[in-house]
Design a protein around this motif. Structure first.
Motif, PDB file in Angstrom:
ATOM      1  N   GLY A  91      41.333 -20.773-104.956  1.00 48.89           N
ATOM      2  CA  GLY A  91      40.681 -20.038-103.882  1.00 48.89           C
ATOM      3  C   GLY A  91      41.287 -20.375-102.536  1.00 48.89           C
ATOM      4  O   GLY A  91      42.272 -21.100-102.447  1.00 48.89           O
ATOM      5  N   PRO A  92      40.691 -19.841-101.463  1.00 48.13           N
ATOM      6  CA  PRO A  92      41.242 -20.102-100.126  1.00 48.13           C
ATOM      7  C   PRO A  92      40.977 -21.537 -99.675  1.00 48.13           C
ATOM      8  O   PRO A  92      40.065 -22.200-100.172  1.00 48.13           O
ATOM      9  N   LYS A  93      41.783 -21.991 -98.752  1.00 43.61           N
ATOM     10  CA  LYS A  93      41.599 -23.329 -98.195  1.00 43.61           C
ATOM     11  C   LYS A  93      40.198 -23.446 -97.620  1.00 43.61           C
ATOM     12  O   LYS A  93      39.748 -22.587 -96.884  1.00 43.61           O
ATOM     13  N   ALA A  94      39.495 -24.528 -97.965  1.00 49.34           N
ATOM     14  CA  ALA A  94      38.132 -24.738 -97.495  1.00 49.34           C
ATOM     15  C   ALA A  94      37.992 -26.011 -96.682  1.00 49.34           C
ATOM     16  O   ALA A  94      37.127 -26.093 -95.824  1.00 49.34           O
ATOM     17  N   GLN A  95      38.855 -26.996 -96.976  1.00 45.25           N
ATOM     18  CA  GLN A  95      38.732 -28.261 -96.260  1.00 45.25           C
ATOM     19  C   GLN A  95      40.032 -29.042 -96.346  1.00 45.25           C
ATOM     20  O   GLN A  95      40.878 -28.777 -97.199  1.00 45.25           O
ATOM     21  N   GLU A  96      40.139 -29.987 -95.452  1.00 45.34           N
ATOM     22  CA  GLU A  96      41.307 -30.854 -95.408  1.00 45.34           C
ATOM     23  C   GLU A  96      41.495 -31.566 -96.744  1.00 45.34           C
ATOM     24  O   GLU A  96      40.539 -32.052 -97.340  1.00 45.34           O
ATOM     25  N   GLY A  97      42.731 -31.575 -97.223  1.00 47.19           N
ATOM     26  CA  GLY A  97      43.058 -32.306 -98.440  1.00 47.19           C
ATOM     27  C   GLY A  97      42.801 -31.570 -99.736  1.00 47.19           C
ATOM     28  O   GLY A  97      43.051 -32.126-100.800  1.00 47.19           O
ATOM     29  N   ASP A  98      42.345 -30.312 -99.687  1.00 44.38           N
ATOM     30  CA  ASP A  98      42.041 -29.611-100.947  1.00 44.38           C
ATOM     31  C   ASP A  98      43.279 -29.004-101.608  1.00 44.38           C
ATOM     32  O   ASP A  98      43.186 -28.451-102.695  1.00 44.38           O
ATOM     33  N   GLU A  99      44.445 -29.099-100.968  1.00 37.86           N
ATOM     34  CA  GLU A  99      45.720 -28.600-101.482  1.00 37.86           C
ATOM     35  C   GLU A  99      45.696 -27.099-101.784  1.00 37.86           C
ATOM     36  O   GLU A  99      46.448 -26.606-102.607  1.00 37.86           O
ATOM     37  N   ARG A 100      44.824 -26.381-101.092  1.00 40.73           N
ATOM     38  CA  ARG A 100      44.760 -24.927-101.236  1.00 40.73           C
ATOM     39  C   ARG A 100      45.487 -24.275-100.063  1.00 40.73           C
ATOM     40  O   ARG A 100      45.548 -24.830 -98.969  1.00 40.73           O
ATOM     41  N   THR A 101      46.002 -23.078-100.301  1.00 42.24           N
ATOM     42  CA  THR A 101      46.650 -22.294 -99.261  1.00 42.24           C
ATOM     43  C   THR A 101      45.609 -21.326 -98.704  1.00 42.24           C
ATOM     44  O   THR A 101      44.884 -20.692 -99.472  1.00 42.24           O
ATOM     45  N   PRO A 102      45.515 -21.212 -97.373  1.00 38.00           N
ATOM     46  CA  PRO A 102      44.497 -20.317 -96.794  1.00 38.00           C
ATOM     47  C   PRO A 102      44.681 -18.869 -97.237  1.00 38.00           C
ATOM     48  O   PRO A 102      45.745 -18.481 -97.725  1.00 38.00           O
ATOM     49  N   GLU A 103      43.651 -18.073 -97.021  1.00 38.50           N
ATOM     50  CA  GLU A 103      43.700 -16.620 -97.217  1.00 38.50           C
ATOM     51  C   GLU A 103      43.109 -15.985 -95.976  1.00 38.50           C
ATOM     52  O   GLU A 103      42.144 -16.493 -95.402  1.00 38.50           O
ATOM     53  N   GLY A 104      43.693 -14.880 -95.552  1.00 36.95           N
ATOM     54  CA  GLY A 104      43.204 -14.178 -94.369  1.00 36.95           C
ATOM     55  C   GLY A 104      44.344 -13.738 -93.479  1.00 36.95           C
ATOM     56  O   GLY A 104      45.509 -13.751 -93.881  1.00 36.95           O
ATOM     57  N   LEU A 190      52.143 -11.473 -86.968  1.00 34.03           N
ATOM     58  CA  LEU A 190      50.967 -11.486 -87.828  1.00 34.03           C
ATOM     59  C   LEU A 190      51.376 -11.934 -89.230  1.00 34.03           C
ATOM     60  O   LEU A 190      52.428 -11.530 -89.743  1.00 34.03           O
ATOM     61  N   ILE A 191      50.549 -12.783 -89.863  1.00 33.16           N
ATOM     62  CA  ILE A 191      50.745 -13.147 -91.258  1.00 33.16           C
ATOM     63  C   ILE A 191      49.449 -12.878 -92.002  1.00 33.16           C
ATOM     64  O   ILE A 191      48.365 -13.275 -91.552  1.00 33.16           O
ATOM     65  N   GLU A 192      49.546 -12.167 -93.092  1.00 30.85           N
ATOM     66  CA  GLU A 192      48.396 -11.870 -93.943  1.00 30.85           C
ATOM     67  C   GLU A 192      48.613 -12.571 -95.270  1.00 30.85           C
ATOM     68  O   GLU A 192      49.612 -12.324 -95.944  1.00 30.85           O
ATOM     69  N   ILE A 193      47.664 -13.406 -95.635  1.00 36.08           N
ATOM     70  CA  ILE A 193      47.756 -14.166 -96.894  1.00 36.08           C
ATOM     71  C   ILE A 193      46.658 -13.660 -97.808  1.00 36.08           C
ATOM     72  O   ILE A 193      45.471 -13.764 -97.502  1.00 36.08           O
ATOM     73  N   ARG A 194      47.070 -13.089 -98.929  1.00 33.24           N
ATOM     74  CA  ARG A 194      46.138 -12.519 -99.911  1.00 33.24           C
ATOM     75  C   ARG A 194      46.068 -13.403-101.159  1.00 33.24           C
ATOM     76  O   ARG A 194      47.015 -14.092-101.484  1.00 33.24           O
ATOM     77  N   ALA A 195      44.959 -13.294-101.886  1.00 36.55           N
ATOM     78  CA  ALA A 195      44.777 -14.044-103.122  1.00 36.55           C
ATOM     79  C   ALA A 195      45.824 -13.653-104.146  1.00 36.55           C
ATOM     80  O   ALA A 195      46.412 -12.636-104.122  1.00 36.55           O
TER      81      ALA A 195
END
Length: 195
Positions: A91-104, A190-195
């Protein structure tokens, strides 16, 4: 007579285990030291910016496809295969250290020619909504999300970086690809990051 070969085998096994344990400790430490030294000694040299008509007005990242596309007026300029955060599919990045890439939708808001990775473009995560979600959850949102090449000194790995998602939430490409992206993506894009 049977005890001697068994003892010799145990000794060899013990020495082999000791060597394996030493290597398991030494190799990561050596790799970290090499990467830190390379960051100081081998910084990326940024290329000149491409002509305005070859610069992107949108960077599209499709996480599930592991693809980054540079677009201008809706037309693709270039497409790259990417590595993401080690937990990018969670899923999208939710917090520091979760190793997720943001979405949006974000912006490329600054660039670093002397980063620990070969060149880097900063993504404006967290935005106000990301920060509010993290605050409501009682966590830090994280940050310092970049598009970047391989860690300095490791460029020889090339496309081998695609074998696994290895970043902490960033978008990784080869060094040659990062040179091209750097030249075609001005600050403010602009950068758009999708799932």
């Amino acid at each position: 007579m049977t005890a001697a070969p068994s003892a010799a085998r145990r000794g060899l096994t013990g020495r082999t285990a000791l060597v394996a344990a030493a290597l398991a400790v030494a190799l990561p430490l050596t790799a970290v030291a090499y990467t830190k030294a390379a960051a100081r000694l081998l910084p990326g040299t940024p290329p000149a910016m491409a002509p305005a008509d070859r610069q992107a007005d949108l960077v599209l990242v499709e996480k599930s496809a592991r693809r980054l596309t540079l677009l201008r007026n809706g037309q693709p300029l270039a497409e790259y295969r990417i590595s993401l955060g080690a937990a990018a599919d969670a899923g999208p990045k939710a917090q520091e250290g979760d190793e997720r890439t943001p979405e949006g939708r974000y912006r490329i808001d600054w660039r670093n020619p002397s980063s620990v990775a070969h060149l880097s473009l900063h993504i404006s995560y967290p935005d106000a909504a990301d920060a509010a979600r993290a605050e409501a959850a009682g966590v830090a949102p994280g940050g310092n999300i970049m598009i970047h090449g391989l860690p300095n000194g490791w460029g020889f790995l090339g496309n081998l970086h695609l074998l696994a998602d290895w970043t902490d939430g960033c978008i990784g490409v080869t060094n040659a690809e990062m040179q091209a992206i750097w030249s075609q993506v001005p600050d403010g894009t602009l950068i758009e990051i999708r799932a």
